[in-house]
Design a protein around this motif. Structure first.
Motif, short mmCIF file in Angstrom:
data_model
loop_
_atom_site.label_atom_id
_atom_site.label_comp_id
_atom_site.label_asym_id
_atom_site.label_seq_id
_atom_site.Cartn_x
_atom_site.Cartn_y
_atom_site.Cartn_z
N LEU A 1 12.72 22.79 -3.58
CA LEU A 1 12.75 23.40 -4.90
C LEU A 1 13.63 22.59 -5.86
O LEU A 1 13.40 22.58 -7.07
N ASP A 2 14.62 21.87 -5.32
CA ASP A 2 15.55 21.12 -6.16
C ASP A 2 14.89 19.96 -6.90
O ASP A 2 15.39 19.51 -7.93
N ARG A 3 13.79 19.43 -6.36
CA ARG A 3 13.13 18.29 -7.01
C ARG A 3 11.74 18.62 -7.53
O ARG A 3 11.04 17.75 -8.05
N LEU A 4 11.35 19.89 -7.40
CA LEU A 4 10.03 20.29 -7.88
C LEU A 4 9.86 20.03 -9.37
O LEU A 4 8.78 19.67 -9.84
N HIS A 5 10.94 20.17 -10.14
CA HIS A 5 10.83 19.98 -11.60
C HIS A 5 10.41 18.56 -11.96
O HIS A 5 9.74 18.34 -12.97
N TYR A 6 10.79 17.58 -11.13
CA TYR A 6 10.36 16.20 -11.40
C TYR A 6 8.85 16.07 -11.25
O TYR A 6 8.19 15.40 -12.05
N LEU A 7 8.30 16.69 -10.21
CA LEU A 7 6.86 16.65 -10.01
C LEU A 7 6.14 17.37 -11.15
O LEU A 7 5.14 16.86 -11.68
N GLU A 8 6.66 18.51 -11.55
CA GLU A 8 6.03 19.27 -12.63
C GLU A 8 6.06 18.48 -13.94
O GLU A 8 5.08 18.48 -14.70
N THR A 9 7.16 17.81 -14.18
CA THR A 9 7.26 16.96 -15.39
C THR A 9 6.21 15.86 -15.35
O THR A 9 5.54 15.57 -16.35
N ARG A 10 6.06 15.24 -14.20
CA ARG A 10 5.08 14.16 -14.07
C ARG A 10 3.67 14.69 -14.25
O ARG A 10 2.84 14.05 -14.93
N LEU A 11 3.36 15.83 -13.65
CA LEU A 11 2.02 16.40 -13.77
C LEU A 11 1.72 16.82 -15.21
O LEU A 11 0.59 16.68 -15.68
N ARG A 12 2.74 17.30 -15.91
CA ARG A 12 2.54 17.62 -17.34
C ARG A 12 2.24 16.36 -18.14
O ARG A 12 1.43 16.37 -19.07
N SER A 13 2.90 15.27 -17.78
CA SER A 13 2.74 14.02 -18.54
C SER A 13 1.33 13.45 -18.42
O SER A 13 0.90 12.67 -19.29
N VAL A 14 0.60 13.82 -17.36
CA VAL A 14 -0.76 13.31 -17.18
C VAL A 14 -1.81 14.41 -17.41
O VAL A 14 -2.98 14.24 -17.07
N GLY A 15 -1.36 15.51 -18.00
CA GLY A 15 -2.29 16.56 -18.39
C GLY A 15 -2.77 17.47 -17.29
O GLY A 15 -3.71 18.25 -17.48
N ALA A 16 -2.12 17.41 -16.12
CA ALA A 16 -2.56 18.25 -14.99
C ALA A 16 -1.88 19.60 -14.98
O ALA A 16 -2.29 20.50 -14.24
N LEU A 17 -0.85 19.77 -15.82
CA LEU A 17 -0.06 21.00 -15.80
C LEU A 17 0.41 21.28 -17.22
O LEU A 17 0.71 20.36 -17.98
N THR A 18 0.45 22.55 -17.58
CA THR A 18 0.94 22.93 -18.90
C THR A 18 2.13 23.87 -18.85
O THR A 18 2.90 23.95 -19.80
N LYS A 19 2.30 24.59 -17.75
CA LYS A 19 3.38 25.58 -17.66
C LYS A 19 4.74 24.91 -17.52
O LYS A 19 4.84 23.73 -17.16
N SER A 20 5.78 25.68 -17.79
CA SER A 20 7.14 25.16 -17.71
C SER A 20 7.61 25.06 -16.27
O SER A 20 6.92 25.51 -15.34
N ASP A 21 8.79 24.49 -16.07
CA ASP A 21 9.30 24.27 -14.72
C ASP A 21 9.50 25.58 -13.96
O ASP A 21 9.99 26.57 -14.51
N THR A 22 9.15 25.54 -12.69
CA THR A 22 9.34 26.70 -11.82
C THR A 22 10.83 26.97 -11.60
O THR A 22 11.29 28.11 -11.64
N PHE A 23 11.58 25.91 -11.37
CA PHE A 23 13.02 26.04 -11.13
C PHE A 23 13.73 24.95 -11.92
O PHE A 23 14.05 23.89 -11.39
N PRO A 24 13.97 25.19 -13.22
CA PRO A 24 14.65 24.17 -14.03
C PRO A 24 16.06 23.92 -13.52
O PRO A 24 16.76 24.85 -13.12
N MET A 25 16.47 22.67 -13.53
CA MET A 25 17.83 22.35 -13.10
C MET A 25 18.83 22.89 -14.12
O MET A 25 18.76 22.56 -15.31
N PRO A 26 19.76 23.75 -13.69
CA PRO A 26 20.75 24.29 -14.62
C PRO A 26 21.64 23.19 -15.19
O PRO A 26 22.00 22.25 -14.49
N SER A 27 21.97 23.33 -16.47
CA SER A 27 22.89 22.38 -17.11
C SER A 27 24.32 22.71 -16.70
O SER A 27 24.72 23.88 -16.72
#
Length: 416
Positions: A189-215
Motif C-alpha cells: 500500500l505504501d507504493r501503490l500511489h506511484y502506480l496510480e500516478t503512472r496509470l493516470r499519466s497514460v489515461g488508464a486511471l482517473t480516480k485519486s490515490d487509494t492511499f496518498p502519502m501523508p505530508s
C-alpha cells in the motif's frame, strides 16, 4: 576514489537516472499501444504476508470501472537471504500492517493464521486467481486473517505458486506484496500511489490515490521528548529518513538522538543483488518525491563507515553530530564523495563546521565500535533489526515510510 568505486558509482547513477526511467516508461507505452495490449498490472501475492493481504484488499477498487487487466500470481515466502530475521519480521509485520490498514480505512483486526489455514487458503485463492475473480480472492484472504471459515477447494495450488514465483524471479524481484507494471515495481500500500500516478499519466486511471502519502510534518507543536533514530551511513533509506527526521523534530521541538549501528552486511546479514537493486530504485523514486538529491553513490561499506562512526562521538561533544551525519549521508548518497579518502572525509567534516586537524586525531581512537554494538543490542531488545528505526518513549517503528506515525505520536503527546 578507486576505479571500482568510480565504475559502481556511475552504474548506480545510470540505473537511478530519472530521464532514463521516463524514457523506458515511454518506450513501454509505445510498444504496448502498437501491440494493442491492455494496461496489465501484475500482482504477486504471498498468502502468509499481511502486507500482501492489505494490498489485495485495495485492488478491487483500484481497477473498478477501468480497462486495467489485473493478473494475479501466488508466490512463495521470501528466502532467508532476503529475510535474515524472519521471526522478528513476522511479528513486526503483523503489527505494522494493522497500523497501515487502520490508517487506510480498512475495518479489520489481523489475526495470525495457522499453517493449516494457510495451506487451505493457498488452494482457494489460487483457484480464484485462475478465474480472475479478485473479489473472491479478497474474501478468502479476509477469512484467513480474521480466523473465519475458509471455503474448501480441490485446486492444486503447488504448480500455480511455483509458476508465480518463477515469474517474480524472472522479472527481478524476490518477495510478495508487489505490483509490477511496465518494468517498475511497487511494494504494498505504501507504493501503490506511484502506480496510480503512472496509470493516470497514460489515461488508464482517473480516480485519486487509494492511499496518498501523508505530508510530514503536517503541523507543528511543542513536545518535550527525545526521538531516537537508529541508522547506518550505508543505508539509502537512512539518508532519506535523516533529512525527514530533522524536519519533523524541528517542527515539534523534539530532541533528535542519533544511534548508529553497523550496516547489515558488516553484521553478517546478507543483502542479495536483487534486493540492493530494488532499494536503490525505490530510494531514487522516494528522493524525487521529497525533493532530495540521490544517485551519485559511493558505497561507504567498510572503511568509510568506520571512519564516519569514529567521528560521531567527538562531533556529538561539539553539538554537531546531526550535521556531520547529514553531511556524510548526503555526500555518499548524492554527491559522489569517497569517504575512504582524506580528501573526501575532510570535505564532509569541514562542511559540518568541524576541524579537520582535530578529526584526524579522533580517527585513531576506537570509541565507536562499542557504542555501535550497544545501539544494535538496544535495537534488538525492541524487536527490531533494520534501519532506519525510531523510538519515542515506549513506541518503536521501522522505516522512513512511517514518519506520519511518528508525527501522530508527537501530536498525541502534545495533547497530554
Amino acid at each position: 576514489m578507486s576505479f571500482k568505486s568510480l565504475v559502481l558509482s556511475r552504474i548506480i547513477a545510470f540505473i537511478t537516472d530519472q530521464d532514463r526511467r521516463d524514457k523506458r516508461a515511454d518506450k513501454f507505452e509505445a510498444k504496448r499501444k502498437r501491440a494493442g495490449d491492455p494496461h496489465e498490472v501484475i500482482f504477486f501475492h504471498d498468502v502468509t504476508d499481511p502486507y500482501s493481504h492489505i494490498l489485495l484488499l485495495a485492488l478491487p477498487d483500484v481497477i473498478k470501472d477501468t480497462d486495467i487487466k489485473l493478473t494475479c500470481h501466488l508466490v512463495n515466502e521470501p528466502k532467508d537471504d532476503v529475510v535474515p530475521e524472519r521471526v522478528m519480521l513476522s511479528d513486526y509485520a503483523l503489527k505494522d500492517a494493522q497500523v497501515l490498514a487502520t490508517r487506510a480505512g480498512f475495518k479489520c483486526k489481523l489475526i495470525p493464521p495457522s499453517d493449516q489455514q494457510v495451506k487451505k487458503v493457498r488452494s482457494a485463492i489460487a483457484a480464484a486467481f485462475v478465474e480472475n475473480d479478485i473479489r473472491t480472492a479478497c474474501n478468502i484472504s479476509k477469512a484467513l486473517w480474521s480466523d473465519e471459515n475458509i471455503p474448501d477447494s480441490e485446486y492444486h495450488w503447488q504448480q500455480s505458486q511455483s509458476e508465480g514465483t518463477a515469474i517474480l524471479t524472472k522479472l527481478g524481484h524476490y518477495m510478495g506484496g508487489m505490483l509490477y507494471y511496465g518494468g517498475e515495481w511497487y511494494w504494498g500500500l505504501d507504493r501503490l500511489h506511484y502506480l496510480e500516478t503512472r496509470l493516470r499519466s497514460v489515461g488508464a486511471l482517473t480516480k485519486s490515490d487509494t492511499f496518498p502519502m501523508p505530508s510530514v510534518p503536517a503541523s507543528t507543536g511543542k513536545v518535550h521528548g527525545r526521538l531516537h533514530m537508529y541508522f547506518s551511513f550505508r543505508s539509502p533509506y537512512s539518508y532519506i529518513a535523516l533529512q525527514r527526521a530533522i524536519a519533523l523534530t524541528d517542527a515539534y521541538g523534539v530532541e533528535l538522538k542519533l544511534r548508529f549501528v553497523l550496516p547489515m552486511v558488516m553484521r553478517g546479514l546478507p543483502v542479495p543483488k536483487s534486493k540492493r537493486l530494488y532499494i536503490v530504485n525505490d530510494v531514487a523514486r522516494e528522493a524525487k518525491r521529497l525533493g532530495l538529491p540521490f544517485g551519485r553513490i559511493v558505497d561507504p561499506l567498510g572503511k568509510a563507515v568506520e571512519r564516519g562512526y569514529a567521528l560521531m562521538p567527538w562531533a556529538r561533544e561539539q553539538g554537531q553530530d546531526i550535521r556531520l551525519a547529514q553531511n556524510f549521508s548526503t555526500a555518499v548518497s548524492s554527491q559522489g564523495i569517497d569517504a575512504t579518502t582524506d580528501k573526501g572525509l575532510r570535505r564532509i567534516v569541514e562542511t559540518a563546521g568541524l576541524s579537520w586537524d582535530e578529526s584526524k586525531e579522533k580517527l585513531l581512537i576506537d570509541e565507536w565500535s562499542a557504542e555501535a554494538e550497544i545501539n544494535r543490542q538496544e535495537l534488538t531488545n525492541h524487536s527490531l533489526w533494520g534501519v532506519p528505526s525510531f523510538r519515542f518513549e515506549d513506541k518503536c517503528v521501522w522505516g522512513q515510510d512511517r514518519m506520519w506515525l511518528i508525527e501522530e505520536w508527537f501530536q498525541d503527546k502534545n495533547r497530554e
